[in-house]
Enzyme design. Structure first.
Site, PDB file in Angstrom:
ATOM      1  N   CYS A 112       0.824  -1.201   0.000  1.00  0.00           N
ATOM      2  CA  CYS A 112       0.000   0.000   0.000  1.00  0.00           C
ATOM      3  C   CYS A 112       0.863   1.258   0.000  1.00  0.00           C
ATOM      4  O   CYS A 112       1.588   1.527  -0.946  1.00  0.00           O
ATOM      5  CB  CYS A 112      -0.969  -0.060   1.176  1.00  0.00           C
ATOM      6  SG  CYS A 112      -2.307   1.141   1.116  1.00  0.00           S
ATOM      7  N   HIS A 113       0.827   2.051   1.076  1.00  0.00           N
ATOM      8  CA  HIS A 113       1.647   3.261   1.194  1.00  0.00           C
ATOM      9  C   HIS A 113       3.033   2.961   1.780  1.00  0.00           C
ATOM     10  O   HIS A 113       3.863   3.865   1.869  1.00  0.00           O
ATOM     11  CB  HIS A 113       0.947   4.300   2.084  1.00  0.00           C
ATOM     12  CG  HIS A 113      -0.225   4.955   1.435  1.00  0.00           C
ATOM     13  ND1 HIS A 113      -1.454   4.336   1.339  1.00  0.00           N
ATOM     14  CD2 HIS A 113      -0.364   6.171   0.855  1.00  0.00           C
ATOM     15  CE1 HIS A 113      -2.298   5.146   0.725  1.00  0.00           C
ATOM     16  NE2 HIS A 113      -1.672   6.263   0.419  1.00  0.00           N
TER      17      HIS A 113
END
Length: 187
Positions: A112-113
């Protein structure tokens, strides 16, 4: 049950604001595969996750990043969440900790991030990876080749996009962590 990660120590680098499923589900998969996991964070005590846009559960911290030694771990997991990597990338000890895994050629998994921390550690140039779509430009600007796939592996670096990709992410992460040091991983 097979334990392909028996005797493997995995650091899970996270702080407040991690996406709950991206820490808990991979950590559970690692433990089921026989790995020992340690949550490494900016401070001792516990850190709180998020379930999308709602506060989630707390997780106990095993070590602070200031006292953690990357040489005592075999692999690194970087969960996402918006706030988590944003805070970690501002901490010199966290950035150094990540960079040490790459220098040693140890496998790293980021979802994800989570790859935002890889940008700050300056370890994405020339690598193929994926992430949450909103940080695509950041990764490209840092020299990465970004692709929109559920899971991407480049010389021991495993990346995924979102919680929906966790099953594929976990499978590839376990495979790469079991392989150990990757000769092309060095930063």
């Amino acid at each position: 049950m097979t334990t392909p990660l028996k005797d493997i120590r995995v650091a899970v680098l996270a702080t407040d604001g991690f996406e709950q499923s991206e820490l808990l589900e991979p950590r559970r998969a690692l433990r089921e595969a026989g790995a020992e996991t340690s949550v490494v964070s900016l401070r001792s005590g516990s850190i709180r996750g998020w379930k999308h846009d709602e506060k989630g559960d707390s997780v106990d911290v095993d070590l602070t990043v200031a006292e953690a030694d990357a040489s005592t771990f075999d692999a690194l997991l970087l969960p996402g969440g918006v706030m988590n990597p944003d805070q970690l990338r501002q901490d010199e000890d966290a950035v150094r900790f990540v960079r040490e895994f790459f220098r040693a050629g140890k496998p790293v998994a980021a979802i994800c991030h989570g790859p935002q921390l890889l940008v700050e550690a300056d370890v994405v140039e020339g690598r193929k990876l994926t992430s949450y779509a909103s940080i695509r430009t950041d990764l490209i600007n840092a020299g990465a080749e970004w692709v929109d796939q559920a899971v991407v592996c480049d010389q021991g670096l495993v990346t995924s996009r979102t919680p929906e990709d966790i099953p594929a992410f976990n499978a590839k992460m376990i495979e790469e962590f079991a392989e150990g040091v990757h000769s092309g991983q060095h930063a």
